[in-house]
Design a protein around this motif. Sequence first.
Motif, PDB file in Angstrom:
ATOM      1  N   ARG A 198       0.792  -1.309  -0.012  1.00 20.62           N
ATOM      2  CA  ARG A 198      -0.027   0.162  -0.048  1.00 20.62           C
ATOM      3  C   ARG A 198       0.916   1.294   0.028  1.00 20.62           C
ATOM      4  NH1 ARG A 198      -5.243  -0.860   3.737  1.00 20.62           N
ATOM      5  NH2 ARG A 198      -6.454  -1.925   2.132  1.00 20.62           N
TER       6      ARG A 198
ATOM      7  N   ARG B 206      -9.156  -5.445 -11.074  1.00 21.11           N
ATOM      8  CA  ARG B 206     -10.267  -5.338 -11.860  1.00 21.11           C
ATOM      9  C   ARG B 206     -10.060  -3.817 -12.438  1.00 21.11           C
ATOM     10  NH1 ARG B 206     -14.687  -9.471 -10.697  1.00 21.11           N
ATOM     11  NH2 ARG B 206     -16.051  -8.451 -12.059  1.00 21.11           N
TER      12      ARG B 206
ATOM     13  N   GLY C  96      -9.844 -11.390  -5.938  1.00 26.91           N
ATOM     14  CA  GLY C  96     -10.908 -12.366  -5.192  1.00 26.91           C
ATOM     15  C   GLY C  96     -10.342 -12.363  -3.702  1.00 26.91           C
ATOM     16  N   ALA C  97      -9.048 -12.629  -3.460  1.00 32.11           N
ATOM     17  CA  ALA C  97      -8.416 -12.711  -2.191  1.00 32.11           C
ATOM     18  C   ALA C  97      -8.509 -11.417  -1.576  1.00 32.11           C
ATOM     19  CB  ALA C  97      -6.963 -13.324  -2.124  1.00 32.11           C
TER      20      ALA C  97
ATOM     21  N   ARG D  41     -10.342  -8.736  -2.053  1.00 29.03           N
ATOM     22  CA  ARG D  41     -11.655  -8.356  -1.835  1.00 29.03           C
ATOM     23  C   ARG D  41     -12.315  -8.975  -0.479  1.00 29.03           C
ATOM     24  NH1 ARG D  41     -14.518  -4.716  -5.606  1.00 29.03           N
ATOM     25  NH2 ARG D  41     -16.218  -3.961  -4.152  1.00 29.03           N
ATOM     26  N   VAL D  42     -11.967 -10.330  -0.399  1.00 31.28           N
ATOM     27  CA  VAL D  42     -12.386 -11.111   0.723  1.00 31.28           C
ATOM     28  C   VAL D  42     -11.618 -10.378   1.891  1.00 31.28           C
ATOM     29  CG1 VAL D  42     -12.468 -13.291   2.062  1.00 31.28           C
ATOM     30  CG2 VAL D  42     -13.389 -13.007  -0.190  1.00 31.28           C
TER      31      VAL D  42
ATOM     32  N   ARG E 252     -10.392  -7.589   2.335  1.00 32.43           N
ATOM     33  CA  ARG E 252     -10.723  -6.250   2.898  1.00 32.43           C
ATOM     34  C   ARG E 252     -12.424  -6.469   3.456  1.00 32.43           C
ATOM     35  NH1 ARG E 252      -8.381  -4.140  -1.802  1.00 32.43           N
ATOM     36  NH2 ARG E 252     -10.583  -4.269  -3.216  1.00 32.43           N
ATOM     37  N   MET E 253     -12.984  -7.139   3.063  1.00 37.38           N
ATOM     38  CA  MET E 253     -14.536  -7.340   3.606  1.00 37.38           C
ATOM     39  C   MET E 253     -14.321  -7.961   5.210  1.00 37.38           C
ATOM     40  SD  MET E 253     -17.854  -8.977   2.298  1.00 37.38           S
ATOM     41  CE  MET E 253     -17.629 -10.654   3.055  1.00 37.38           C
TER      42      MET E 253
ATOM     43  N   ALA F 162     -13.041  -5.091   7.157  1.00 37.96           N
ATOM     44  CA  ALA F 162     -14.087  -4.271   7.684  1.00 37.96           C
ATOM     45  C   ALA F 162     -15.134  -4.874   8.827  1.00 37.96           C
ATOM     46  CB  ALA F 162     -15.000  -4.056   6.276  1.00 37.96           C
TER      47      ALA F 162
ATOM     48  N   LYS G   3      -6.585   4.829  14.324  1.00 37.99           N
ATOM     49  CA  LYS G   3      -7.929   4.848  13.592  1.00 37.99           C
ATOM     50  C   LYS G   3      -8.911   4.311  14.700  1.00 37.99           C
ATOM     51  CE  LYS G   3      -6.768   4.258   9.137  1.00 37.99           C
ATOM     52  NZ  LYS G   3      -7.265   5.073   7.982  1.00 37.99           N
TER      53      LYS G   3
ATOM     54  N   GLY H 184     -16.347 -12.820   6.182  1.00 37.60           N
ATOM     55  CA  GLY H 184     -15.382 -12.850   5.501  1.00 37.60           C
ATOM     56  C   GLY H 184     -14.853 -14.354   5.642  1.00 37.60           C
TER      57      GLY H 184
ATOM     58  N   VAL I  97     -12.146 -18.035  -6.182  1.00 35.00           N
ATOM     59  CA  VAL I  97     -11.263 -18.180  -5.053  1.00 35.00           C
ATOM     60  C   VAL I  97     -11.976 -17.397  -3.783  1.00 35.00           C
ATOM     61  CG1 VAL I  97     -10.111 -16.116  -5.358  1.00 35.00           C
ATOM     62  CG2 VAL I  97      -9.002 -17.678  -3.913  1.00 35.00           C
ATOM     63  N   VAL I  98     -13.168 -16.518  -4.304  1.00 32.38           N
ATOM     64  CA  VAL I  98     -13.819 -15.678  -3.423  1.00 32.38           C
ATOM     65  C   VAL I  98     -15.150 -16.203  -2.962  1.00 32.38           C
ATOM     66  CG1 VAL I  98     -14.628 -13.373  -3.191  1.00 32.38           C
ATOM     67  CG2 VAL I  98     -13.260 -13.722  -5.378  1.00 32.38           C
TER      68      VAL I  98
ATOM     69  N   LEU J 187     -18.009 -15.087  -0.417  1.00 28.95           N
ATOM     70  CA  LEU J 187     -18.494 -13.983   0.414  1.00 28.95           C
ATOM     71  C   LEU J 187     -19.376 -14.245   1.280  1.00 28.95           C
ATOM     72  CD1 LEU J 187     -18.447 -11.731  -2.805  1.00 28.95           C
ATOM     73  CD2 LEU J 187     -16.990 -11.180  -0.781  1.00 28.95           C
TER      74      LEU J 187
ATOM     75  N   LEU K  18     -19.019  -8.110  -5.364  1.00 30.83           N
ATOM     76  CA  LEU K  18     -17.331  -7.998  -5.876  1.00 30.83           C
ATOM     77  C   LEU K  18     -17.280  -6.657  -6.481  1.00 30.83           C
ATOM     78  CD1 LEU K  18     -16.598 -11.494  -6.907  1.00 30.83           C
ATOM     79  CD2 LEU K  18     -15.588 -10.074  -5.026  1.00 30.83           C
TER      80      LEU K  18
ATOM     81  N   PRO L 166     -14.154  -1.102   1.081  1.00 29.90           N
ATOM     82  CA  PRO L 166     -14.010   0.028   2.017  1.00 29.90           C
ATOM     83  C   PRO L 166     -12.601   0.698   1.748  1.00 29.90           C
ATOM     84  CG  PRO L 166     -13.384  -2.156   2.915  1.00 29.90           C
ATOM     85  CD  PRO L 166     -14.223  -2.527   1.525  1.00 29.90           C
TER      86      PRO L 166
ATOM     87  N   GLU M 267     -12.548   3.464   6.008  1.00 24.78           N
ATOM     88  CA  GLU M 267     -13.252   2.711   6.981  1.00 24.78           C
ATOM     89  C   GLU M 267     -14.620   2.606   6.666  1.00 24.78           C
ATOM     90  OE1 GLU M 267     -11.920   2.949  10.675  1.00 24.78           O
ATOM     91  OE2 GLU M 267      -9.844   2.800  10.333  1.00 24.78           O
TER      92      GLU M 267
ATOM     93  N   ILE N 247     -18.123   1.532   5.812  1.00 23.94           N
ATOM     94  CA  ILE N 247     -18.427   0.146   5.834  1.00 23.94           C
ATOM     95  C   ILE N 247     -20.061   0.403   5.928  1.00 23.94           C
ATOM     96  CG2 ILE N 247     -16.712  -1.396   6.670  1.00 23.94           C
ATOM     97  CD1 ILE N 247     -17.664  -1.096   9.394  1.00 23.94           C
TER      98      ILE N 247
ATOM     99  N   LEU O 179     -23.189  -2.111   5.309  1.00 20.13           N
ATOM    100  CA  LEU O 179     -23.173  -3.017   6.143  1.00 20.13           C
ATOM    101  C   LEU O 179     -24.193  -2.670   7.204  1.00 20.13           C
ATOM    102  CD1 LEU O 179     -19.733  -4.380   6.924  1.00 20.13           C
ATOM    103  CD2 LEU O 179     -21.709  -5.634   5.625  1.00 20.13           C
TER     104      LEU O 179
END
Lengths: 229, 260
Positions: free
Chosen positions: A47, A122, A161-162, A164-165, A167-168, A171, A210, B54, B135-136, B138, B171, B178, B182, B184, B187
């Motif tokens: 990052r 993406r 995909g990894a 995205r998961v 980050r979710m 979160a 944070k 997650g 791989v995802v 959710l 996706l 986020p 932060e 979110i 949700l």
Amino acid sequence: MPLHLAVRRLIPTRGPESVDETLALIVAGAVASLPLVTGAGISYLERDGTVSSRAPSDAVVAELDALQNTLDQGPCLDAVRGGDTVTASDMSTSGVDRWPLFAPVAAQRGVLVACSLPLFNRHDAVVGALTLYGGHPEVVGEDGLSRAAMFASCASLALHGAHRVARMTTALANRDAIGQAKGILMERYGLSDDEAFARLVASSQHVNLKVHAVARWLIDDARGAGSRP
Amino acid sequence: MGGDGTDRPPDDEAADGDLPRGSEPVALGHRLGQVCADLLSRVAVDGAGITVMGSLAGGLRGARDQIAAVGALSSRLEDLQLTTGEGPCLDAFARGVPVLTADLAAELGRWPGFAPSALAAGAAAVFSFPLQLGVVRLGTLDLYRTRSGGLSRSQLASALAAGDAVTEALLTDPDTDPGTGEDIGWLPGVHADVHIASGMLSARSGMDVGTALLRLRAHAFAHGEPLREVARRVIARTLDLTDPIHDDPRPTPDPEDDHP
């Protein structure tokens, strides 16, 4: 291993994998399925803009990937920065002209050929590069390159995909921690939900952390500190 | 990709399980709710919900959320799965395959905690579909019926298509990312009170928040009470739960004094 099997293995069957596990799957799949490739590693764009070497397949790859960061030159960095596939067919000759410090070391380790393929998200932004190492020029021949390119696009998808998961997951975990910390403040100081959140935000600004980090501190602090054991 | 959706007409509302996208941005939660509502007639179910988590471990710890829920029982079934730590949604997520239970009454042994309570709540058939793309993974799309009976071929196809559309939306939708911030806000936080109550119990007793959540779940399960209701009573200080021995099912009277 056949390429289609290696690609299928990028998709874990038991559940979502972390980013690190996905990187390791990509590297293992590349070495197992791409002919004449003897080692592989991933240069990962962090990052903060730095590039770190991840999931090296062996000690030589680890050394060469790290060396590129130290010397600030090499195929991985060119691929990450330029966004194009970078190939080197002979580190002992043409490679030296491009990477005068890196190429001789690679050649000395028996790594004469390298191919670094950028990995995209993406939004077509580069997130890193998959670098393949070998001793035979066919690694970067027409066939080798087209197989590698296909593998790299599958790898990009898996990595996206990894991310995205991940980050979710973060979160969700952060939000839960904030909720728990609100509960701690509500209990201790008799605050309402909103007052507790306002206090968390104020503390976070005060200590320049944070909100979720302040929340985690409170959660750890509350453990064992209650009025009863 | 800037002007998303500007150069094409608005889609039919939730047609073919697709997500409506007009010229004006509609909040993701609202669009997902429409998909769930559409599924009621298309798949002939009495309710539909979408739960995100997650990871399985996170989902079991409460790091999950129900981002859409249509039907009287959807939120109760989500509450029950967090309470008991088992159920079709968790199985579908763990295994990555649809979990189709045409007759819940015949599956009591499969989910000894979840199934009897779900039946008592009025569910007779439950169908959970993992939301996954490669791989995802959710979360899950969860359907239920108040009468037992399996899905027809075309109903199954509709549910699978809806699951894919929801996955794609999760996706790609900017709401769900986020990023480095932060935010979110997408949700809804259906378990928010549970986490607050865990924090309150932790501050009250010194047990860690994970243990506190277990205490809440145990009480909810033992007394057949919705977890969110248990959480609300802890927050309102009408239920203590700091002492496992004297866990009283009835609301505790207001403490007349404040001894240490």
